[in-house]
Write a protein that holds these residues in place. Sequence first.
Motif, PDB file in Angstrom:
ATOM      1  N   UNK A  47     -44.412  15.905 -14.054  1.00  0.00           N
ATOM      2  CA  UNK A  47     -45.297  16.454 -15.093  1.00  0.00           C
ATOM      3  C   UNK A  47     -45.677  15.377 -16.108  1.00  0.00           C
ATOM      4  N   UNK A  48     -44.710  14.556 -16.490  1.00  0.00           N
ATOM      5  CA  UNK A  48     -44.933  13.486 -17.473  1.00  0.00           C
ATOM      6  C   UNK A  48     -45.939  12.469 -16.938  1.00  0.00           C
ATOM      7  N   UNK A  49     -45.776  12.084 -15.673  1.00  0.00           N
ATOM      8  CA  UNK A  49     -46.695  11.120 -15.051  1.00  0.00           C
ATOM      9  C   UNK A  49     -48.101  11.714 -14.948  1.00  0.00           C
ATOM     10  N   UNK A  50     -48.184  12.997 -14.691  1.00  0.00           N
ATOM     11  CA  UNK A  50     -49.483  13.662 -14.548  1.00  0.00           C
ATOM     12  C   UNK A  50     -50.183  13.828 -15.903  1.00  0.00           C
ATOM     13  N   UNK A  51     -49.396  14.109 -16.967  1.00  0.00           N
ATOM     14  CA  UNK A  51     -49.975  14.420 -18.284  1.00  0.00           C
ATOM     15  C   UNK A  51     -50.361  13.161 -19.059  1.00  0.00           C
ATOM     16  N   UNK A  52     -49.500  12.140 -19.046  1.00  0.00           N
ATOM     17  CA  UNK A  52     -49.734  10.953 -19.880  1.00  0.00           C
ATOM     18  C   UNK A  52     -50.574   9.921 -19.138  1.00  0.00           C
TER      19      UNK A  52
END
Length: 312
Positions: A47-52
């Motif tokens: 999720x972090x890689x996708x969002x940031x």
Amino acid sequence: MDKRNESSNMDFILLGLFPGIKHINVLVSAILLIYTVALTTNFFLILLIWVDYHLHTPMYFLLSQLAVMDLTLISSTVPKMATDFFSGKRNISQVACGTQIFFFLTLGIAECILITLMAFDRYVAICNPLRYTLIMSQKVCLQMATISWAGGALISLMHTAYAMHFPICGSREISHFLCEVMAILKLACEDISAYEKTVVMTSIVVLLIPLSFILSSYALIFLAVLRMNSLEGRNKALATCSSHLTVVSLYFGPAMLVYMRPTSYHSPKLDQVLFMLGAILTPMMNPLIYILRNKEVLGALKNVLGRCLTSN
């Protein structure tokens, strides 16, 4: 009724985690805790890689693929093991057994291929930075992911089909908490020495050759790092590479001990320990290693948490 009895007689019996061990409920509880942490951290990393957008780079795209593989790998073993423990039912059908072997091998082999390609990514980034964006294009990243998944599935399909075709004599009890190729082969009636040689050859292709490539890449990387004038750049490169090398040791160490030891040196207890390290503990450790030891991921985490707090 006869068909049901016949089907039941064809089932395998998984003896589970360390049969006869005291306080097994404590061990199962610990594994379920590890499973929960692995699910949470891997999902959060994806999720972090996708969002940031700062993490929209080839390295983190490949890392997100590794997190997906980890999620799937641990989910292919722990839920079945926990269900067997709490229900008291140990049987598993031939189809379910073959399916578990296929997914387990697919994910294990795919991860070895992907980790090797991640080493190539680091080599290009540090040793050839000016051409990095040209070499590691979006198309190349997608091809790397496809090669990892497809290569794992193809090799796994061949081994699963061949291992499951051997006739089983006598007891159908498997001294393991999951269906696994080497454990199944111990029940076979026929001479499996030729196939064991095939397993060793596959291990050389899937484990030794990639490991040699990874170590060669990192030898060149470390030489390039030593020539860097910037202390900050050197520390950043070493931090990223040390995280990756830690992951390499977690994957390749247990896998080599399982599949490259002579059959006479295999013991059910040692095999279970190695599988717990490779298939249960490692999927939990990977995201923690990258989150805690990588400044870019920590920075992205702070940005996301900051935005969430600001919006609230």
